[in-house]
Design an enzyme around this catalytic site. Structure first.
Site, PDB file in Angstrom:
ATOM      1  N   ARG A  58     -27.752  18.397 -14.901  1.00  0.00           N
ATOM      2  CA  ARG A  58     -29.106  17.912 -14.686  1.00  0.00           C
ATOM      3  C   ARG A  58     -30.025  19.113 -14.782  1.00  0.00           C
ATOM      4  NH1 ARG A  58     -30.578  13.231 -15.648  1.00  0.00           N
ATOM      5  NH2 ARG A  58     -32.191  13.120 -14.028  1.00  0.00           N
TER       6      ARG A  58
ATOM      7  N   ARG B 111     -39.724  15.577  -5.666  1.00  0.00           N
ATOM      8  CA  ARG B 111     -40.301  16.147  -4.448  1.00  0.00           C
ATOM      9  C   ARG B 111     -41.446  17.096  -4.759  1.00  0.00           C
ATOM     10  NH1 ARG B 111     -34.696  19.283  -2.620  1.00  0.00           N
ATOM     11  NH2 ARG B 111     -34.379  20.340  -4.593  1.00  0.00           N
TER      12      ARG B 111
ATOM     13  N   GLU C 284     -41.430  18.582  -8.647  1.00  0.00           N
ATOM     14  CA  GLU C 284     -40.116  18.745  -9.265  1.00  0.00           C
ATOM     15  C   GLU C 284     -39.747  17.473 -10.008  1.00  0.00           C
ATOM     16  OE1 GLU C 284     -37.860  21.062  -6.217  1.00  0.00           O
ATOM     17  OE2 GLU C 284     -36.179  19.996  -7.124  1.00  0.00           O
TER      18      GLU C 284
ATOM     19  N   ARG D 153     -27.505  11.656  12.182  1.00  0.00           N
ATOM     20  CA  ARG D 153     -27.450  12.044  13.604  1.00  0.00           C
ATOM     21  C   ARG D 153     -28.060  10.986  14.496  1.00  0.00           C
ATOM     22  NH1 ARG D 153     -30.172  17.123  11.960  1.00  0.00           N
ATOM     23  NH2 ARG D 153     -28.513  18.499  11.238  1.00  0.00           N
TER      24      ARG D 153
ATOM     25  N   ARG E  66     -23.318  15.278   1.774  1.00  0.00           N
ATOM     26  CA  ARG E  66     -23.945  16.557   2.118  1.00  0.00           C
ATOM     27  C   ARG E  66     -24.968  16.371   3.229  1.00  0.00           C
ATOM     28  NH1 ARG E  66     -24.576  20.642  -1.916  1.00  0.00           N
ATOM     29  NH2 ARG E  66     -26.783  20.850  -1.480  1.00  0.00           N
TER      30      ARG E  66
ATOM     31  N   ASP F  27     -23.768  25.966  -3.068  1.00  0.00           N
ATOM     32  CA  ASP F  27     -24.973  26.483  -2.424  1.00  0.00           C
ATOM     33  C   ASP F  27     -24.913  28.013  -2.462  1.00  0.00           C
ATOM     34  OD1 ASP F  27     -26.439  24.222  -1.744  1.00  0.00           O
ATOM     35  OD2 ASP F  27     -25.233  23.848   0.039  1.00  0.00           O
TER      36      ASP F  27
ATOM     37  N   TYR G   2     -20.991  22.601  -7.664  1.00  0.00           N
ATOM     38  CA  TYR G   2     -22.263  22.356  -6.975  1.00  0.00           C
ATOM     39  C   TYR G   2     -22.336  23.291  -5.759  1.00  0.00           C
ATOM     40  CZ  TYR G   2     -25.875  19.077  -5.105  1.00  0.00           C
ATOM     41  OH  TYR G   2     -27.021  18.472  -4.637  1.00  0.00           O
TER      42      TYR G   2
HETATM   43  P1  FAD Z   1     -27.674  31.403 -11.345  1.00  0.00           P
HETATM   44  O1  FAD Z   1     -28.675  31.715 -10.313  1.00  0.00           O
HETATM   45  O2  FAD Z   1     -27.914  30.233 -12.247  1.00  0.00           O
HETATM   46  O3  FAD Z   1     -27.515  32.719 -12.242  1.00  0.00           O
HETATM   47  C1  FAD Z   1     -26.929  32.702 -13.506  1.00  0.00           C
HETATM   48  C2  FAD Z   1     -27.674  33.732 -14.343  1.00  0.00           C
HETATM   49  O4  FAD Z   1     -26.982  33.885 -15.593  1.00  0.00           O
HETATM   50  C3  FAD Z   1     -29.092  33.285 -14.687  1.00  0.00           C
HETATM   51  O5  FAD Z   1     -30.009  34.305 -14.334  1.00  0.00           O
HETATM   52  C4  FAD Z   1     -29.056  33.086 -16.188  1.00  0.00           C
HETATM   53  O6  FAD Z   1     -30.266  33.456 -16.835  1.00  0.00           O
HETATM   54  C5  FAD Z   1     -27.920  34.030 -16.599  1.00  0.00           C
HETATM   55  N1  FAD Z   1     -27.302  33.645 -17.858  1.00  0.00           N
HETATM   56  C6  FAD Z   1     -26.792  32.439 -18.201  1.00  0.00           C
HETATM   57  N2  FAD Z   1     -26.312  32.479 -19.462  1.00  0.00           N
HETATM   58  C7  FAD Z   1     -26.521  33.745 -19.908  1.00  0.00           C
HETATM   59  C8  FAD Z   1     -26.264  34.397 -21.150  1.00  0.00           C
HETATM   60  N3  FAD Z   1     -25.705  33.766 -22.183  1.00  0.00           N
HETATM   61  N4  FAD Z   1     -26.605  35.696 -21.274  1.00  0.00           N
HETATM   62  C9  FAD Z   1     -27.193  36.360 -20.235  1.00  0.00           C
HETATM   63  N5  FAD Z   1     -27.472  35.787 -19.045  1.00  0.00           N
HETATM   64  C10 FAD Z   1     -27.139  34.490 -18.898  1.00  0.00           C
HETATM   65  N6  FAD Z   1     -28.697  26.640  -2.603  1.00  0.00           N
HETATM   66  C11 FAD Z   1     -28.865  26.786  -1.268  1.00  0.00           C
HETATM   67  O7  FAD Z   1     -28.015  27.383  -0.602  1.00  0.00           O
HETATM   68  N7  FAD Z   1     -29.989  26.303  -0.638  1.00  0.00           N
HETATM   69  C12 FAD Z   1     -30.963  25.639  -1.308  1.00  0.00           C
HETATM   70  O8  FAD Z   1     -31.948  25.214  -0.711  1.00  0.00           O
HETATM   71  C13 FAD Z   1     -30.802  25.451  -2.719  1.00  0.00           C
HETATM   72  N8  FAD Z   1     -31.742  24.801  -3.432  1.00  0.00           N
HETATM   73  C14 FAD Z   1     -31.582  24.653  -4.774  1.00  0.00           C
HETATM   74  C15 FAD Z   1     -32.580  24.002  -5.499  1.00  0.00           C
HETATM   75  C16 FAD Z   1     -32.463  23.856  -6.868  1.00  0.00           C
HETATM   76  C17 FAD Z   1     -33.556  23.148  -7.648  1.00  0.00           C
HETATM   77  C18 FAD Z   1     -31.316  24.364  -7.541  1.00  0.00           C
HETATM   78  C19 FAD Z   1     -31.162  24.206  -9.037  1.00  0.00           C
HETATM   79  C20 FAD Z   1     -30.310  25.010  -6.816  1.00  0.00           C
HETATM   80  C21 FAD Z   1     -30.425  25.164  -5.444  1.00  0.00           C
HETATM   81  N9  FAD Z   1     -29.465  25.845  -4.695  1.00  0.00           N
HETATM   82  C22 FAD Z   1     -29.626  25.987  -3.343  1.00  0.00           C
HETATM   83  C23 FAD Z   1     -28.257  26.429  -5.333  1.00  0.00           C
HETATM   84  C24 FAD Z   1     -28.449  27.896  -5.732  1.00  0.00           C
HETATM   85  O9  FAD Z   1     -29.498  27.984  -6.674  1.00  0.00           O
HETATM   86  C25 FAD Z   1     -27.152  28.413  -6.360  1.00  0.00           C
HETATM   87  O10 FAD Z   1     -26.079  28.279  -5.463  1.00  0.00           O
HETATM   88  C26 FAD Z   1     -27.207  29.888  -6.793  1.00  0.00           C
HETATM   89  O11 FAD Z   1     -28.453  30.268  -7.274  1.00  0.00           O
HETATM   90  C27 FAD Z   1     -26.163  30.105  -7.853  1.00  0.00           C
HETATM   91  O12 FAD Z   1     -26.105  31.467  -8.236  1.00  0.00           O
HETATM   92  P2  FAD Z   1     -25.369  31.853  -9.575  1.00  0.00           P
HETATM   93  O13 FAD Z   1     -25.387  33.338  -9.651  1.00  0.00           O
HETATM   94  O14 FAD Z   1     -24.062  31.172  -9.678  1.00  0.00           O
HETATM   95  O15 FAD Z   1     -26.217  31.185 -10.753  1.00  0.00           O
HETATM   96  N1  UDP Z   2     -30.877  12.400  -1.053  1.00  0.00           N
HETATM   97  C1  UDP Z   2     -31.539  11.185  -0.935  1.00  0.00           C
HETATM   98  N2  UDP Z   2     -32.794  11.172  -0.381  1.00  0.00           N
HETATM   99  C2  UDP Z   2     -33.411  12.287   0.033  1.00  0.00           C
HETATM  100  C3  UDP Z   2     -32.718  13.526  -0.075  1.00  0.00           C
HETATM  101  C4  UDP Z   2     -31.466  13.538  -0.632  1.00  0.00           C
HETATM  102  O1  UDP Z   2     -31.007  10.158  -1.321  1.00  0.00           O
HETATM  103  O2  UDP Z   2     -34.555  12.190   0.506  1.00  0.00           O
HETATM  104  C5  UDP Z   2     -29.524  12.383  -1.664  1.00  0.00           C
HETATM  105  C6  UDP Z   2     -29.562  12.641  -3.172  1.00  0.00           C
HETATM  106  O3  UDP Z   2     -28.535  11.855  -3.748  1.00  0.00           O
HETATM  107  C7  UDP Z   2     -29.201  14.093  -3.273  1.00  0.00           C
HETATM  108  C8  UDP Z   2     -28.202  14.238  -2.127  1.00  0.00           C
HETATM  109  O4  UDP Z   2     -28.713  13.386  -1.103  1.00  0.00           O
HETATM  110  O5  UDP Z   2     -28.623  14.394  -4.521  1.00  0.00           O
HETATM  111  C9  UDP Z   2     -28.043  15.642  -1.614  1.00  0.00           C
HETATM  112  O6  UDP Z   2     -29.303  16.108  -1.195  1.00  0.00           O
HETATM  113  P1  UDP Z   2     -29.633  17.638  -1.099  1.00  0.00           P
HETATM  114  O7  UDP Z   2     -30.991  17.771  -0.517  1.00  0.00           O
HETATM  115  O8  UDP Z   2     -28.492  18.306  -0.448  1.00  0.00           O
HETATM  116  O9  UDP Z   2     -29.683  18.011  -2.634  1.00  0.00           O
HETATM  117  P2  UDP Z   2     -29.989  19.418  -3.346  1.00  0.00           P
HETATM  118  O10 UDP Z   2     -31.188  19.147  -4.183  1.00  0.00           O
HETATM  119  O11 UDP Z   2     -30.201  20.455  -2.294  1.00  0.00           O
HETATM  120  O12 UDP Z   2     -28.777  19.690  -4.162  1.00  0.00           O
END
Ligand code: FAD
Ligand code: UDP
Length: 371
Positions: A246, A277, A303, A173, A169, A353, A351
Site C-alpha cells: 500500500r 486521517r 493522508e 479496554r 494491533r 514498527d 509490517y
Molecule cells: P525505511 O524507512 O523505508 O528505509 C528504507 C530506505 O531504503 C529508504 O530511505 C529508501 O529510500 C531506501 N531505499 C529503498 N530502495 C533503495 C535503493 N534501490 N537504493 C537506495 N536506497 C533505497 N512505526 C512506529 O513504530 N510507530 C508509528 O507511529 C509508525 N507510523 C507509521 C506511519 C506510516 C504512514 C508508515 C508508512 C509507517 C509507520 N511506522 C510506524 C513504521 C516505520 O515507518 C517503520 O517501521 C520504519 O521506518 C522502517 O524502517 P526501515 O529502515 O526498514 O525502512
Molecule cells: N483501524 C481502524 N480504525 C481506526 C484505526 C485503525 O479500523 O480508526 C484499523 C485499520 O484496519 C488499521 C489497523 O486498525 O489498518 C491498525 O491500525 P494502526 O493505527 O496500528 O495502523 P498503522 O497505520 O499504524 O499501521
C-alpha cells in the site's frame, strides 16, 4: 573497499551502520532519496517538525530497544490518543470506555461488556478475516462506524479479504484509557527523527540520491558485504512477480492559525471522506518550539491511501496469504545471495514498527558479530 555497503538510511540501515562503524568496520550508506532517515524523516517548517511520511510515534515494551534509541535523542512524553471522526461524530480511540459510552450510552464496564457480548454472538467459532475478528472484539456497531470504512480506505480491500491480525494491533479496554498503545515506553524524539538518525550516522559516509539498483554492479564492487533495506522483489527485478504494497500520498498544508483540530491525529472512519486521517504535527511536541514558546501557525497533513504501482513509494506490505507465499519464494532467492543481507520493513516484507526494526537490526548486527 568498504566492509559494508548499507542500502537505505532508514532506521534499519542507520542502526546497522552505526554498530558496524563502532565495531571498527568501514561503512558506506547509500539512499536513493535526497535525505536520510527513510520513512521516519522529519523536516522543520515554521518551527514545527513535520513528519513527512506520516505520523511516527515511538512506542515499545522492549527495554533494551528503548535504552538503545534514547542514546541518540531525548524523547518527550507524548502519548498517542487519536480521535475518530465518523461523519462529524467524535469517538475516542483505541476502543475504551469513552468510546463505548459515546456509542451506546453505557456507563459501567459490565454494561459495555454485555453490549459487546451481545453483538459478538453473530460470529461463531474462530474469526476467519478482519471483519469477523473486529466484530468478535468490539461488536458490529463499532465495526461499522469506526473500523470498516477506515480499514477499507487504508487497505483498498474488503474487510472480509483482509487478515484478522491487522486489527489485533489495536487494544480494546474496559477502562477510561485513551492511550493508543499498550507500551511501557512512548514518545517523540526532541528535535525530530532526522536528528536522531543523523546522530546514528555520525562519522559515516552517506551518499544520497543514489539508487543502488540502478548501479548495482559498480556499488557491489565497493564492499565485501551489502545490507539491503529496499523492497525484496525490486532487488530481484520482480522476476517472480510483484509483491503488493500500500502506498500513501500526503498533502501537507501550512495554516495561518494556531490550532486546527486540537489533537495530533484525527482518523476519518467513514468511507466517503477520501483521506484516512489528518495529522496536526505541532501537537507531537505540545504546540511549542524548542525554546518552549507557543507556535503561531500550524501544519496539517491529509493522508490518502492508494494501491502501490511501480514507481510509487511502497509503505505497507500487504501481509495476506498470497503475498506471504510469494515472499517465501523471494526469501529463498535472498538466502542464496551470500554477500547480501536483507533487512527492514521492505527487505523482509514485514509490517514492522520502529522498535521492531531496531530490534531486528540489532539481531542482524549480533549475527554479523558486530556486538
Ligand atoms: P525505511 O524507512 O523505508 O528505509 C528504507 C530506505 O531504503 C529508504 O530511505 C529508501 O529510500 C531506501 N531505499 C529503498 N530502495 C533503495 C535503493 N534501490 N537504493 C537506495 N536506497 C533505497 N512505526 C512506529 O513504530 N510507530 C508509528 O507511529 C509508525 N507510523 C507509521 C506511519 C506510516 C504512514 C508508515 C508508512 C509507517 C509507520 N511506522 C510506524 C513504521 C516505520 O515507518 C517503520 O517501521 C520504519 O521506518 C522502517 O524502517 P526501515 O529502515 O526498514 O525502512
Ligand atoms: N483501524 C481502524 N480504525 C481506526 C484505526 C485503525 O479500523 O480508526 C484499523 C485499520 O484496519 C488499521 C489497523 O486498525 O489498518 C491498525 O491500525 P494502526 O493505527 O496500528 O495502523 P498503522 O497505520 O499504524 O499501521
Amino acid at each position: 573497499m568498504y566492509d559494508y555497503l548499507v542500502v537505505g538510511s532508514g532506521l534499519f540501515g542507520a542502526v546497522f551502520a552505526h554498530e558496524a562503524k563502532k565495531a571498527g568496520k568501514s561503512v558506506l550508506v547509500v539512499d536513493k532519496r535526497p535525505h536520510i532517515a527513510g520513512n521516519v524523516y522529519t523536516e522543520k517548517v515554521e518551527g514545527i517538525n513535520v513528519h513527512k511520511y506520516g505520523a511516527h510515534i515511538f512506542h515499545t515494551n522492549n527495554r533494551q530497544v528503548w535504552e538503545y534509541i534514547t542514546q541518540f535523542a531525548e524523547f518527550n512524553r507524548f502519548t498517542n490518543s487519536p480521535v475518530a471522526n465518523y461523519k462529524g461524530e467524535l469517538f475516542s480511540l483505541p476502543f475504551n470506555m469513552y468510546t463505548f459510552n459515546k456509542m451506546w450510552g453505557v456507563v459501567t464496564p459490565e454494561e459495555a461488556l454485555a453490549k459487546i457480548e451481545e453483538q459478538r454472538r453473530e460470529i461463531g467459532g474462530q474469526p476467519r478475516n478482519l471483519e469477523e475478528q473486529a466484530i468478535s472484539l468490539v461488536g458490529r456497531d463499532i465495526y461499522e462506524k469506526l473500523i470498516k470504512g477506515y480499514t477499507e480506505k487504508q487497505w483498498g480491500r474488503d474487510c472480509r479479504e483482509l487478515p484478522a491480525f491487522i486489527i489485533k494491533r489495536l487494544p480494546v479496554r474496559l477502562t477510561f484509557d485513551n492511550n493508543y498503545f499498550n507500551a511501557l515506553y512512548q514518545g517523540i524524539p526532541a528535535g525530530g527523527y532526522t536528528k536522531l538518525v543523523d546522530n546514528l550516522l555520525e562519522g559515516i559516509e552517506v551518499r544520497l540520491n543514489t539508487d543502488y539498483l540502478a548501479d548495482k554492479a559498480v556499488l557491489n564492487a565497493l564492499a565485501d558485504k551489502v545490507v539491503y533495506t529496499g523492497p525484496i522483489d525490486a532487488y530481484f527485478d520482480y522476476q517472480l512477480g510483484t509483491l503488493e504494497y500500500r502506498s500513501v500520498r500526503f498533502e501537507h498544508e501550512l495554516l495561518d492559525k494556531p490550532n486546527y483540530q486540537g489533537n495530533a491525529a484525527v482518523n476519518y472512519t467513514d468511507r466517503e471522506t477520501p483521506w484516512t486521517r489528518i495529522i496536526e504535527h505541532k501537537w507531537f511536541e505540545f504546540g511549542k518550539d524548542e525554546a518552549g514558546n507557543d507556535l503561531p501557525k500550524t501544519i496539517i497533513s491529509r493522508e490518502y491511501s492508494s494501491e502501490w504501482q511501480p514507481g510509487d513509494e511502497p509503505y505497507y506490505p500487504v501481509n495476506d496469504e498470497q503475498n506471504g507465499r510469494l515472499y517465501a519464494e523471494y526469501k529463498k532467492l535472498a538466502e542464496a545471495e551470500r554477500k547480501v543481507i536483507f533487512g527492514g520493513r521492505l527487505g523482509e516484507y514485514k509490517y514492522y514498527d520502529m522498535d521492531q526494526v531496531i530490534a531486528a537490526a540489532l539481531v542482524c548486527c549480533a549475527e554479523e558479530k558486530l556486538l
